[in-house]
Design a protein around this motif. Structure first.
Motif, PDB file in Angstrom:
ATOM      1  N   VAL A 137       0.880  -1.201   0.019  1.00 21.63           N
ATOM      2  CA  VAL A 137       0.056  -0.039   0.187  1.00 21.63           C
ATOM      3  C   VAL A 137       0.851   1.278   0.110  1.00 21.63           C
ATOM      4  O   VAL A 137       1.860   1.309   0.918  1.00 21.63           O
ATOM      5  CB  VAL A 137      -0.760   0.145   1.343  1.00 21.63           C
ATOM      6  N   PHE A 138       0.710   2.163  -0.743  1.00 18.53           N
ATOM      7  CA  PHE A 138       1.129   3.471  -0.856  1.00 18.53           C
ATOM      8  C   PHE A 138       0.378   4.450  -0.125  1.00 18.53           C
ATOM      9  O   PHE A 138      -0.797   4.921  -0.323  1.00 18.53           O
ATOM     10  CB  PHE A 138       1.291   3.911  -2.239  1.00 18.53           C
ATOM     11  N   ALA A 139       1.063   4.719   1.142  1.00 16.67           N
ATOM     12  CA  ALA A 139       0.228   5.531   2.241  1.00 16.67           C
ATOM     13  C   ALA A 139       0.091   7.080   1.686  1.00 16.67           C
ATOM     14  O   ALA A 139       1.105   7.560   1.057  1.00 16.67           O
ATOM     15  CB  ALA A 139       0.937   5.522   3.469  1.00 16.67           C
ATOM     16  N   HIS A 140      -0.856   7.757   2.176  1.00 15.18           N
ATOM     17  CA  HIS A 140      -1.269   8.811   2.082  1.00 15.18           C
ATOM     18  C   HIS A 140      -0.873   9.601   0.698  1.00 15.18           C
ATOM     19  O   HIS A 140       0.244  10.566   0.583  1.00 15.18           O
ATOM     20  CB  HIS A 140      -0.892  10.017   3.076  1.00 15.18           C
ATOM     21  N   PRO A 141      -1.089   9.061  -0.473  1.00 15.61           N
ATOM     22  CA  PRO A 141      -0.465   9.706  -1.768  1.00 15.61           C
ATOM     23  C   PRO A 141      -0.498  10.899  -2.180  1.00 15.61           C
ATOM     24  O   PRO A 141      -1.590  11.582  -1.949  1.00 15.61           O
ATOM     25  CB  PRO A 141      -1.576   8.865  -2.961  1.00 15.61           C
ATOM     26  N   PHE A 142       0.627  11.520  -2.345  1.00 16.19           N
ATOM     27  CA  PHE A 142       0.828  12.865  -2.997  1.00 16.19           C
ATOM     28  C   PHE A 142       0.360  14.022  -1.866  1.00 16.19           C
ATOM     29  O   PHE A 142       0.183  15.267  -2.137  1.00 16.19           O
ATOM     30  CB  PHE A 142       0.098  13.214  -4.163  1.00 16.19           C
ATOM     31  N   TYR A 143       0.449  13.324  -0.706  1.00 11.17           N
ATOM     32  CA  TYR A 143       0.354  14.494   0.442  1.00 11.17           C
ATOM     33  C   TYR A 143       1.602  14.640   1.068  1.00 11.17           C
ATOM     34  O   TYR A 143       2.322  13.941   1.693  1.00 11.17           O
ATOM     35  CB  TYR A 143      -0.748  13.831   1.545  1.00 11.17           C
TER      36      TYR A 143
END
Ligand SMILES: [Zn+2]
Ligand SMILES: [Zn+2]
Length: 234
Positions: A137-143
């Motif tokens: 899982v890629f966490a909090h994308p683009f944040y």
């Protein structure tokens, strides 16, 4: 009757990193809120608040104990840090193979510049970590202190999402940062990228409070099979 997207929380922290509670307490709260499953995902060791390597085994034991008392599946995980521009993560050693789920998140970028430069740096690291490392899982994308996807070209985001689809990396709907936006999530659905739900809870009060994510999932028309959950239930 509108079908109910699955309720789960695959991003939580405990006392082993910067959370305020034990795994047992987090799991108990998750179960009380009616989740189907929960993952404990403390920070990787290269973060200042991360789980030191010598605490890794006791952490897994505590999760195992919490699991024994739980009425729902409990996944042992780590939120690894993407530590450089080549996408290296601090969750790659022997110990990681004992985990059920691996998240990767970007918590550090190069020197502060304008949002477009930050977004380019973010995209490079995010692309590299997916190309070179195996995680779920890629966490909090683009944040990164702000939502950066608006500063990228649509075709760059499309390339990124297709890459994630090819590597079977799910994108997280992160409740703490209310990210990513629905446009990005709709792109994920079109390209076959699975979605995860994470409160990023650091307290028992936050774990499992996924209503905002469920609203987003309903609005974008996501179905249960668009979620990563069933990959981990058997
Ligand atoms: Zn994070
Ligand atoms: Zn987190």
């Amino acid at each position: 009757m509108i079908s109910m997207p699955a309720k789960f929380d695959f991003h939580t922290h405990t006392l082993y990193s910067d959370g305020a509670s034990t795994a047992a307490a987090m799991v108990e709260a998750a179960e009380a809120r009616g989740l189907e499953a929960v993952a404990i995902t403390d920070h990787g060791h290269e973060s200042s608040v991360g789980v030191p390597q010598e605490k890794f085994a006791p952490m897994l034991q505590d999760i195992e104990l919490a699991r024994e008392d739980a009425g729902i599946p409990v996944l042992a995980g780590i939120e690894a840090n993407v530590v450089d521009e080549w996408g290296r993560i601090d969750g790659e050693d022997e110990s990681v193979r004992k985990l059920d789920i691996l998240l990767a998140g970007i918590h550090r970028l190069g020197r502060a510049r304008d949002p477009t430069e930050l977004a380019r740096d973010y995209l490079m690291r995010a692309t590299n970590v997916i190309e070179h490392h195996k995680f779920d899982v890629f966490a909090h994308p683009f944040y990164f202190h702000q939502y950066l996807a608006h500063h990228l070209l649509p075709e760059d985001l499309e390339d990124f999402v297709r890459l994630a689809a090819g590597h079977e990396v799910a994108m997280e709907i992160n409740i703490k940062y209310r990210t990513p936006d629905e446009e990005f999530l709709e792109l994920c659905l079109r390209e076959g990228v699975k979605l995860s739900i994470g409160t990023d809870a650091h307290t028992t009060g936050e774990v499992g409070r996924v209503d905002w994510a469920l609203g987003v999932l309903r609005r974008i028309g996501a179905k249960r099979e668009d979620l990563i959950l069933d990959r981990f239930l058997r």
